[in-house]
Motif scaffolding. Sequence first.
Motif, short mmCIF file in Angstrom:
data_model
loop_
_atom_site.label_atom_id
_atom_site.label_comp_id
_atom_site.label_asym_id
_atom_site.label_seq_id
_atom_site.Cartn_x
_atom_site.Cartn_y
_atom_site.Cartn_z
N ARG A 19 0.84 -1.21 0.00
CA ARG A 19 0.00 0.00 0.00
C ARG A 19 0.87 1.26 0.00
NH1 ARG A 19 -4.47 1.11 -2.11
NH2 ARG A 19 -3.33 2.94 -2.82
N GLY A 20 1.94 1.25 0.78
CA GLY A 20 2.83 2.40 0.82
C GLY A 20 3.50 2.67 -0.50
N ILE A 21 3.93 1.60 -1.19
CA ILE A 21 4.56 1.79 -2.50
C ILE A 21 3.56 2.36 -3.50
CG2 ILE A 21 5.61 0.58 -4.45
CD1 ILE A 21 6.88 -1.34 -2.43
N VAL A 22 2.33 1.86 -3.47
CA VAL A 22 1.30 2.41 -4.36
C VAL A 22 1.05 3.87 -4.05
CG1 VAL A 22 -1.13 2.27 -5.01
CG2 VAL A 22 0.21 0.18 -4.78
N ASP A 23 0.97 4.22 -2.78
CA ASP A 23 0.78 5.63 -2.42
C ASP A 23 1.95 6.48 -2.91
OD1 ASP A 23 -1.62 5.02 -1.22
OD2 ASP A 23 -0.88 5.13 0.84
N GLY A 24 3.16 5.92 -2.84
CA GLY A 24 4.31 6.63 -3.36
C GLY A 24 4.21 6.86 -4.86
N GLY A 62 3.65 10.58 -6.95
CA GLY A 62 4.69 11.03 -7.85
C GLY A 62 6.11 10.82 -7.38
N GLY A 63 6.31 10.09 -6.26
CA GLY A 63 7.64 9.88 -5.74
C GLY A 63 8.27 8.56 -6.16
N VAL A 64 7.47 7.64 -6.67
CA VAL A 64 7.93 6.33 -7.16
C VAL A 64 7.43 6.20 -8.59
CG1 VAL A 64 7.71 3.83 -6.89
CG2 VAL A 64 7.94 5.28 -4.86
N SER A 65 8.28 5.72 -9.49
CA SER A 65 7.87 5.64 -10.90
C SER A 65 7.87 4.21 -11.44
CB SER A 65 8.78 6.51 -11.76
OG SER A 65 10.13 6.05 -11.71
N THR A 118 21.32 6.03 0.27
CA THR A 118 20.11 6.78 0.64
C THR A 118 19.04 5.86 1.23
OG1 THR A 118 19.32 6.55 -1.65
CG2 THR A 118 20.49 8.58 -1.09
N MET A 119 19.45 4.72 1.76
CA MET A 119 18.47 3.75 2.24
C MET A 119 18.05 4.04 3.68
SD MET A 119 18.73 -0.44 2.36
CE MET A 119 19.43 -0.49 0.73
N GLY A 120 16.76 3.83 3.96
CA GLY A 120 16.26 3.96 5.32
C GLY A 120 16.43 5.37 5.86
N LEU A 121 16.93 5.47 7.07
CA LEU A 121 17.08 6.78 7.71
C LEU A 121 18.13 7.65 7.04
CD1 LEU A 121 16.78 5.76 11.48
CD2 LEU A 121 15.01 6.67 9.96
N ASN A 122 18.96 7.08 6.17
CA ASN A 122 19.94 7.88 5.44
C ASN A 122 19.31 8.65 4.28
OD1 ASN A 122 22.28 7.19 6.93
ND2 ASN A 122 22.41 5.23 5.86
N MET A 123 18.03 8.41 4.01
CA MET A 123 17.38 9.17 2.95
C MET A 123 16.93 10.53 3.47
SD MET A 123 14.18 8.18 0.46
CE MET A 123 15.15 6.98 -0.44
N SER A 124 17.30 11.56 2.74
CA SER A 124 16.91 12.93 3.07
C SER A 124 16.99 13.75 1.79
CB SER A 124 17.84 13.53 4.13
OG SER A 124 19.15 13.63 3.62
N VAL A 125 16.51 14.98 1.84
CA VAL A 125 16.62 15.85 0.67
C VAL A 125 18.09 16.06 0.33
CG1 VAL A 125 16.10 18.13 -0.27
CG2 VAL A 125 14.43 16.98 1.19
N SER A 171 7.93 9.14 3.14
CA SER A 171 7.69 10.56 3.44
C SER A 171 8.67 11.46 2.69
CB SER A 171 7.81 10.81 4.95
OG SER A 171 6.84 10.07 5.66
N VAL A 172 9.94 11.04 2.64
CA VAL A 172 10.94 11.85 1.94
C VAL A 172 10.67 11.85 0.44
CG1 VAL A 172 13.39 12.10 1.39
CG2 VAL A 172 12.70 11.51 3.73
N LEU A 173 10.42 10.69 -0.13
CA LEU A 173 10.25 10.59 -1.57
C LEU A 173 9.07 11.40 -2.09
CD1 LEU A 173 10.93 6.77 -2.00
CD2 LEU A 173 12.31 8.62 -2.98
N THR A 174 8.05 11.55 -1.25
CA THR A 174 6.84 12.27 -1.68
C THR A 174 6.79 13.70 -1.16
OG1 THR A 174 5.62 11.34 0.20
CG2 THR A 174 5.50 10.15 -1.89
N ALA A 175 7.86 14.14 -0.50
CA ALA A 175 7.89 15.50 0.05
C ALA A 175 7.98 16.52 -1.08
CB ALA A 175 9.07 15.67 0.99
N PRO A 176 7.27 17.65 -0.95
CA PRO A 176 7.37 18.69 -1.99
C PRO A 176 8.80 19.13 -2.27
CG PRO A 176 5.56 19.16 -0.49
CD PRO A 176 6.29 18.00 0.09
N ALA A 177 9.65 19.13 -1.23
CA ALA A 177 11.04 19.57 -1.43
C ALA A 177 11.79 18.65 -2.38
CB ALA A 177 11.76 19.65 -0.09
N VAL A 178 11.51 17.34 -2.32
CA VAL A 178 12.18 16.40 -3.22
C VAL A 178 11.67 16.57 -4.65
CG1 VAL A 178 12.43 13.96 -3.79
CG2 VAL A 178 12.78 14.73 -1.44
#
Length: 306
Positions: free
Chosen positions: A23-28, A32-35, A211-218, A282-289
Motif C-alpha cells: 500500500r505504501g509503494i502504491v501511495d508513493g 509522484g515519488g515512485v515511478s 540513501t536507504m532507510g534513515l539515510n534518505m533525506s533531501v 515521506s521523503v520521496l513524496t515531500a514537496p522539497a524532493v
Amino acid sequence: MPQPRMLLVVTGDDFGYCPRRTRGIVDGFLSGGVSNVSLLVNGSAAEEAARLAKRHRIPIGLHANLTEGRPVCPLPQHTSTLTTPHGFFHGKMGFRQALQRGQLSMEQVEAELRAQVRLFVDLMGHLPEHMDGHQHVHVLPEVRDVFAQVLSELRIPYTRVPVEPGLHSCTWLPAHLHRFYDQVEKDAVNSIPVFRRHGIRWPDVYLGLTTMGLNMSVSSLQRALGHALEAGPAGPGPSPGGPPVTAELMVHPGYPSQPLEGGCGEGPDEFSQSAERQHELSVLTAPAVLELYGQQGVQLCAFRDL
C-alpha cells in the motif's frame, strides 16, 4: 519543455512483501515519488500487489528472490540445495556462504528463476519489464551467468548493476555495511561483461545504497543526484544538447509491517517492521524532493521509457 538532464527510474523494491508495504509503494507512485516497482512473487501480498499494479497501471518488473522465504519452484526438500531442511532459502549471507562453498546447484537456481518469471506472468499477464535480484544476488559469481542467460532467452531487456558513484566517500555508513556494499560493487563490476555479452541493458548510473532507510533525506538525494550527473556516460554531466543521463534509484518505501503479517513465508524482517520504510516514503513524496527534481532537470520515468 527543455530536455531533462536525467531520466530517473525510482524503483520501489519488495512490492508484494506485505499488505502495508504494498500500500505504501502504491501511495508513493500515486504521489509522484515512485515511478516503477519490483515485485516479489513469493511475497505474501504478491496477488494483491499485482491487482493494484494493473489498476493503477504501475510499471513493474521482477525482484528475483533466492534468499528470503520459500521458493516458488517445487522441489523435494531433501534434494534442494537452495533451501534449509525447513524449506526456506538460506538467507542473504547464508546464500552467499553456500555459494562460496560450492554447495548450490546452478540448475536449481535456473529452475527457480524461470519459475518466478512464470508466476510473474500468471499474476500480471505479461513478462517483466526488467528483472533484478533481491539483496543483489543476481550479480554473484555463477548466479550472474544463469541470470543473464534467463533474461536473454526470455527477452527481458533491463537489469540493475549496483555500482553507485560516491559510495566510498560516505563516511557515515557503518563498517559492516561498507564491507557488504564494497563486495556488492565488486560483484556488479564483474557482472558487466556477462550482461553485455547477453545483450542486457541497464541505466547509466545506479543509486540507492547511500540513501536507504534513515539515510534518505533531501540533502542525501541531492548529493546522490549530483554524483550521478557527474558520472554520466560522457564524463562529468551530459553535454549541452546531448542525451540525458539515465539512472535508477533503488528505494524501499512503505508503511511498517505488522508483526507476523507479511514476508515471504517466515514473517517480516526487522527493517520491514521499522519506521525506516515510512521515512523513505515521506521523503520521496515531500514537496522539497519533487522541487529538487525540477531544479536539477530530473524527469522520473520507467524502464520502458529509457
